[in-house]
Design an enzyme around this catalytic site. Sequence first.
Site, mmCIF file in Angstrom:
data_model
loop_
_atom_site.group_PDB
_atom_site.id
_atom_site.type_symbol
_atom_site.label_atom_id
_atom_site.label_comp_id
_atom_site.label_asym_id
_atom_site.label_seq_id
_atom_site.Cartn_x
_atom_site.Cartn_y
_atom_site.Cartn_z
ATOM 1 N N HIS A 213 0.858 -1.193 0.000
ATOM 2 C CA HIS A 213 0.000 0.000 0.000
ATOM 3 C C HIS A 213 0.888 1.234 0.000
ATOM 4 O O HIS A 213 2.076 1.160 0.311
ATOM 5 C CB HIS A 213 -0.954 0.007 1.204
ATOM 6 C CG HIS A 213 -0.245 0.088 2.535
ATOM 7 N ND1 HIS A 213 0.376 1.242 3.000
ATOM 8 C CD2 HIS A 213 -0.048 -0.847 3.504
ATOM 9 C CE1 HIS A 213 0.898 1.024 4.179
ATOM 10 N NE2 HIS A 213 0.669 -0.235 4.509
ATOM 11 N N ASP A 340 -3.259 -18.819 12.810
ATOM 12 C CA ASP A 340 -2.128 -19.399 13.526
ATOM 13 C C ASP A 340 -2.166 -18.993 14.993
ATOM 14 O O ASP A 340 -2.112 -17.804 15.323
ATOM 15 C CB ASP A 340 -0.821 -18.925 12.867
ATOM 16 C CG ASP A 340 0.365 -19.747 13.301
ATOM 17 O OD1 ASP A 340 0.808 -19.586 14.447
ATOM 18 O OD2 ASP A 340 0.854 -20.555 12.487
ATOM 19 N N SER A 355 2.513 -4.897 7.191
ATOM 20 C CA SER A 355 2.134 -4.643 5.795
ATOM 21 C C SER A 355 3.282 -5.011 4.862
ATOM 22 O O SER A 355 4.416 -4.580 5.069
ATOM 23 C CB SER A 355 1.780 -3.167 5.599
ATOM 24 O OG SER A 355 0.651 -2.817 6.346
#
Length: 396
Positions: A213, A340, A355
């Site tokens: 992003h 997880d 990210s």
Amino acid sequence: MLKKILKYFSIITAPIAILALIAYFSVLKLPEKIYINDSMEVSDISVHNQGVFNTVKLSKDKVNIDFLGLIPIKSVAVQKLDDIKLYPGGTSVGIKLSTEGVLVVGFSDVETRGGTESSPAKVAGLQLGDVLLKVNGKDIEGAKELGSLIKENDTNVVNVEFMRQGCKFNKDIELVKEGEAYKLGLWVRDSTAGIGTLTFYHEDSDTFGALGHPITDGDTNTTFTIKDGDLLSASILSVRKGEKGVPGELRGLFINEKSSIGTIKSNSSSGIFGNTNQPLVNPICSEPMSVGFRNEVVEGPATIITTVGEEGPKEYDIEIVKLLQQDKCGPKSMIIRVTDEELLSKTGGIVQGMSGSPIIQNNKIVGAVTHVLINKPDIGYGIYIEWMLEEAGIIN
């Protein structure tokens, strides 16, 4: 008789027209082009969410979608590519960017001998998120340079060149005197720094991609227009666990600010990209992986590679919950959920700084983590890897 015919005709055609519109809008966001690996055949392509009433027809280099198998409503080009190999990231990296010009992040009133006056820049029509490029024709190299250019101006009017939403403009601004100095009445920013995660390293072109992003300014939510930037080695020191309504965060530091591992060339809707100064090979993935394009991605189990501590990158289980239709680059291609237990116990799910963590499915890199849902920290978004490869110039 004619009225009856028209009535029956409208009764028959109206539902068909409505269904045709539904069918059309269902494929509106399909891409103009689909990439497949050279080893695949066009007949192997599966088109997600093509619509209940639509029929997919495959030709040599196109996917054609017809309403009820009769009316063409969408044609998607198919481009075969040689098997692209990427080293998956997952390591934490430091990011330092300098903006082109300076970014307007706030306005300030000016205290004059006659009282308080509104910001001259704001009165003249400048807006938050504008990028100031020149004063009286001279380039603005940074915040200090802007101050010097205003100070050396010999009148109370300056001409400012600025950029807004990709377009350049000029304005004359009448300055206001505060004490002995003229003021624009602005707060500006010329750089930013932070921690993120490397997505991939492409050895053939010495290219890297990270974040998935754009880097935006926290005050204005404006994407930074960068002049230059450095990718640095970073180490994670601690984790603030994500909770409902409170996003978590990876806290780290740059290992050596004077020694960059890459040069950042672009800051786009799909992440940051540039060239490396050294091979960026993940210590747990010494061999490159193939790319899985969007038509290969399926809802179901996958993994991410990310770093949440001093032990370095590890692979964790996730689930791709939903694939989203996109007709152009964007960081929200899929919805993912962390499953997880180890990662959930450490971070609560997805936290700031993760990210760019590569998403792996069927031993292929298919995307990267981009965002977290603040009220559901175990759920977030991912981006298709092909969007990042397009922005990086690895595929066209």
